[in-house]
Design a protein around this motif. Structure first.
Motif, PDB file in Angstrom:
ATOM      1  N   ALA A 286      10.532   8.697   1.853  1.00 22.07           N
ATOM      2  CA  ALA A 286       9.248   9.223   2.325  1.00 22.07           C
ATOM      3  C   ALA A 286       8.090   8.699   1.486  1.00 22.07           C
ATOM      4  N   VAL A 287       8.276   8.627   0.179  1.00 23.44           N
ATOM      5  CA  VAL A 287       7.236   8.081  -0.698  1.00 23.44           C
ATOM      6  C   VAL A 287       6.930   6.639  -0.322  1.00 23.44           C
ATOM      7  N   ARG A 288       7.973   5.861  -0.084  1.00 25.29           N
ATOM      8  CA  ARG A 288       7.794   4.459   0.279  1.00 25.29           C
ATOM      9  C   ARG A 288       7.089   4.342   1.635  1.00 25.29           C
ATOM     10  N   ASP A 289       7.478   5.166   2.585  1.00 24.42           N
ATOM     11  CA  ASP A 289       6.866   5.102   3.918  1.00 24.42           C
ATOM     12  C   ASP A 289       5.381   5.451   3.870  1.00 24.42           C
ATOM     13  N   LEU A 290       5.030   6.482   3.119  1.00 26.52           N
ATOM     14  CA  LEU A 290       3.627   6.877   3.041  1.00 26.52           C
ATOM     15  C   LEU A 290       2.803   5.779   2.371  1.00 26.52           C
ATOM     16  N   ARG A 291       3.351   5.164   1.337  1.00 29.42           N
ATOM     17  CA  ARG A 291       2.628   4.080   0.676  1.00 29.42           C
ATOM     18  C   ARG A 291       2.406   2.915   1.641  1.00 29.42           C
ATOM     19  N   ASP A 292       3.418   2.582   2.435  1.00 28.89           N
ATOM     20  CA  ASP A 292       3.280   1.502   3.413  1.00 28.89           C
ATOM     21  C   ASP A 292       2.217   1.841   4.457  1.00 28.89           C
ATOM     22  N   MET A 293       2.163   3.079   4.890  1.00 28.50           N
ATOM     23  CA  MET A 293       1.172   3.487   5.887  1.00 28.50           C
ATOM     24  C   MET A 293      -0.245   3.369   5.328  1.00 28.50           C
ATOM     25  N   LEU A 294      -0.431   3.824   4.118  1.00 25.52           N
ATOM     26  CA  LEU A 294      -1.754   3.734   3.501  1.00 25.52           C
ATOM     27  C   LEU A 294      -2.182   2.281   3.342  1.00 25.52           C
ATOM     28  N   ASP A 295      -1.256   1.432   2.899  1.00 23.28           N
ATOM     29  CA  ASP A 295      -1.562   0.007   2.770  1.00 23.28           C
ATOM     30  C   ASP A 295      -1.913  -0.578   4.132  1.00 23.28           C
ATOM     31  N   GLY A 296      -1.160  -0.188   5.155  1.00 24.10           N
ATOM     32  CA  GLY A 296      -1.377  -0.721   6.484  1.00 24.10           C
ATOM     33  C   GLY A 296      -2.722  -0.349   7.068  1.00 24.10           C
ATOM     34  N   GLU A 297      -3.319   0.740   6.629  1.00 27.30           N
ATOM     35  CA  GLU A 297      -4.625   1.153   7.122  1.00 27.30           C
ATOM     36  C   GLU A 297      -5.730   0.916   6.097  1.00 27.30           C
ATOM     37  N   GLY A 298      -5.397   0.213   5.016  1.00 26.39           N
ATOM     38  CA  GLY A 298      -6.414  -0.120   4.030  1.00 26.39           C
ATOM     39  C   GLY A 298      -6.993   1.091   3.335  1.00 26.39           C
ATOM     40  N   LEU A 299      -6.148   2.056   3.013  1.00 26.71           N
ATOM     41  CA  LEU A 299      -6.602   3.285   2.354  1.00 26.71           C
ATOM     42  C   LEU A 299      -6.134   3.289   0.910  1.00 26.71           C
ATOM     43  N   ALA A 300      -7.069   3.499   0.001  1.00 32.46           N
ATOM     44  CA  ALA A 300      -6.741   3.571  -1.422  1.00 32.46           C
ATOM     45  C   ALA A 300      -6.409   5.005  -1.793  1.00 32.46           C
ATOM     46  N   GLY A 301      -5.582   5.170  -2.798  1.00 28.50           N
ATOM     47  CA  GLY A 301      -5.245   6.522  -3.222  1.00 28.50           C
ATOM     48  C   GLY A 301      -4.208   6.519  -4.313  1.00 28.50           C
ATOM     49  N   SER A 302      -3.870   7.711  -4.766  1.00 31.94           N
ATOM     50  CA  SER A 302      -2.876   7.861  -5.822  1.00 31.94           C
ATOM     51  C   SER A 302      -1.487   7.536  -5.284  1.00 31.94           C
ATOM     52  N   ALA A 303      -0.558   7.333  -6.198  1.00 30.13           N
ATOM     53  CA  ALA A 303       0.828   7.140  -5.787  1.00 30.13           C
ATOM     54  C   ALA A 303       1.323   8.410  -5.096  1.00 30.13           C
ATOM     55  N   PRO A 304       2.013   8.299  -3.958  1.00 29.17           N
ATOM     56  CA  PRO A 304       2.499   9.495  -3.263  1.00 29.17           C
ATOM     57  C   PRO A 304       3.406  10.341  -4.151  1.00 29.17           C
ATOM     58  N   GLN A 305       3.216  11.649  -4.049  1.00 28.72           N
ATOM     59  CA  GLN A 305       4.002  12.611  -4.817  1.00 28.72           C
ATOM     60  C   GLN A 305       4.724  13.569  -3.875  1.00 28.72           C
ATOM     61  N   VAL A 306       5.924  13.968  -4.266  1.00 25.57           N
ATOM     62  CA  VAL A 306       6.685  14.937  -3.477  1.00 25.57           C
ATOM     63  C   VAL A 306       6.070  16.315  -3.662  1.00 25.57           C
ATOM     64  N   LEU A 307       5.697  16.957  -2.545  1.00 30.18           N
ATOM     65  CA  LEU A 307       5.067  18.274  -2.578  1.00 30.18           C
ATOM     66  C   LEU A 307       6.048  19.389  -2.255  1.00 30.18           C
ATOM     67  N   TRP A 308       7.033  19.070  -1.425  1.00 27.82           N
ATOM     68  CA  TRP A 308       8.005  20.097  -1.007  1.00 27.82           C
ATOM     69  C   TRP A 308       9.265  19.432  -0.482  1.00 27.82           C
ATOM     70  N   THR A 309      10.415  20.028  -0.768  1.00 31.15           N
ATOM     71  CA  THR A 309      11.688  19.633  -0.161  1.00 31.15           C
ATOM     72  C   THR A 309      12.404  20.893   0.290  1.00 31.15           C
TER      73      THR A 309
END
Length: 453
Positions: A286-309
């Motif tokens: 999930a972390v990898r997927d979210l990072r890929d999505m942000l890159d794909g839309e040109g969005l800058a941000g912090s490294a994805p963090q797990v909020l809940w499992t």
């Protein structure tokens, strides 16, 4: 004397080899080219399976089946009935190879000779090289066949420095004739580890248009985006090596004609087959997927963090394990991804529902639709939040319920939820946030794609 003449003619005829049947030669060349043709996509795109966008030029996978007599027939040319299309066709050759006049002349000559092989009617007697460019690891050409009123486009991507015959061998013919558009967006896929991965993307629009790219979008707490654009030092084209990332913008005559993800036809968020979607670590996936999505839309941000499992509620079929990850920009806006174990989401038929959904919000509050076919919303508020209310556009409460450590899952159609309120254990309001992402039910994080051709 007559015998001597016959013997001399026989000696002259010995090295002569009859030409092969031209129609059979055409079929063999079509068969060979289609076998070797790499899968090609184009706009349309940009951007899209989970990303739903209008079709664009030069999009689609090329068929690899054996040709029939019908597939060898000429494809009808499209009428040139749009001023911007005419402007694209009248544009001079662009790209890093545009100044190589000998090469451009060779491309024109050999593509003219190959019209029948490329299913182009020989009556389209004018050939124009619209684009010729060497990128890292690739050579790209775009050729237009036209007369006064109609045209067809053919394009090819081959190895860097490829000869014209090599480019011809890589030139595809779409299954169906394509409508002429003022833009040509396409990408090349190369086989890597058993999958075809985009490694080159091209966007070409009429000369005189400004091309810009952006990889610095900052999500805002209200779900909007603030971003800056960098002008590309080209005349109306963008070429990117590697997998497409960020957003493109093309402005012609002062009007934004396109603004959206790079190369619409390249889908970054496809639903993987169940066997591929299952990873040993769902959180890492999930972390990898979210990072890929942000890159794909040109969005800058912090490294994805797990909020809940945890597990989704019992009213979700098979109650799959799931993970919620979040990444936030420096401006306080956050993107979230809720991903579930794909095995528990499989349907009885051959199609698999999406095993992940996205949401927008702030550091304090995000709301995400449930993945799969079950309607529902996950709310993640501050840990002090004990209760949440989901409200529609008229201000009426649709449902409410308890939160555990700020997390709760509600059985509700997410498209009806316009606002989320969270309260503390004493029933006092802590936060209220609008949720336009839920109501819109779209897969892009925050910015709609602009099409204004």
């Amino acid at each position: 004397m007559a015998d001597e003449i016959r013997q001399a003619l026989a000696r002259l005829a010995e090295p002569v080899v009859p030409q092969p049947d031209p129609y059979q030669r055409l079929l063999r060349r079509v068969r060979r080219r289609r076998r070797r043709q790499t899968a090609v996509t184009g706009v349309a795109a940009l951007v899209l399976a989970a990303v739903t966008l209008p079709p664009v030029g030069l999009v689609g996978l090329l068929r690899s089946d054996e040709p029939t007599l019908a597939t060898a027939a000429y494809q009808p040319a499209s009428p040139i009935n749009d001023p911007m299309v005419r402007r694209l066709l009248d544009s001079p050759t662009r790209g890093s190879l545009a100044g190589d006049t000998a090469l451009i002349a060779t491309i024109e000559r050999e593509y003219r000779a190959a019209r029948a092989e490329l299913l182009v009617d020989p009556s389209l007697d004018e050939v124009r090289v619209l684009f010729a460019h060497d990128a890292p690891g690739a050579r790209v050409v775009v050729v237009a066949y036209l007369d006064d009123s109609h045209a067809l486009i053919r394009e090819a991507t081959g190895p860097e420095g490829a000869s014209v015959p090599e480019l011809l061998d890589k030139t595809g013919t779409p299954d169906e004739p394509l409508e002429l558009t003022p833009y040509l967006f396409f990408g090349r896929y190369s086989p890597i580890d058993g999958e075809h991965v985009a490694d080159l993307t091209v966007g070409l629009v009429p000369t005189g248009c400004r091309a810009e790219v952006s990889n610095s979008g900052q999500l805002q707490p209200d779900g909007s985006v603030v971003r800056s654009w960098q002008r590309v030092n080209t005349d109306g084209f963008v070429v990117q090596a590697g997998e497409p990332a960020g957003r493109w913008r093309f402005t012609c005559d002062g009007a934004v004609r396109y603004a959206g993800p790079a190369v619409q036809g390249v889908v970054r968020r496809t639903n993987l087959p169940i066997s591929s979607a299952l990873r040993p670590d769902l959180s890492a996936s999930a972390v990898r997927d979210l990072r890929d999505m942000l890159d794909g839309e040109g969005l800058a941000g912090s490294a994805p963090q797990v909020l809940w499992t945890g597990r989704l509620p019992a009213w979700v079929p098979d109650a799959p394990e799931a993970v919620l990850v979040r990444a936030c920009s420096a401006d306080g806006g956050c993107a979230a991804l809720l991903k579930a174990d794909a095995r528990a989401l499989a349907r009885t038929d051959s199609a698999a529902p999406p095993n992940q959904r996205t949401g927008l919000g702030s550091v304090d509050l995000v709301a995400v639709p449930l993945p799969g076919e079950t309607t529902g919303v996950l709310v993640a508020g501050p840990k002090s939040a004990a209760r949440a209310e989901l409200v529609d556009a008229r201000g009426s409460t649709l449902t409410d319920g308890a939160l555990t450590d700020g997390i709760g899952i509600f059985k509700i159609d997410h498209r009806k939820v316009a606002e989320v309120k969270v309260l503390d254990s004493a029933g006092q309001p802590l936060l209220t946030a609008a949720t336009p992402h839920l109501t819109a039910d779209r897969y892009e994080f925050a910015e709609p794609t602009v099409w204004a051709w």
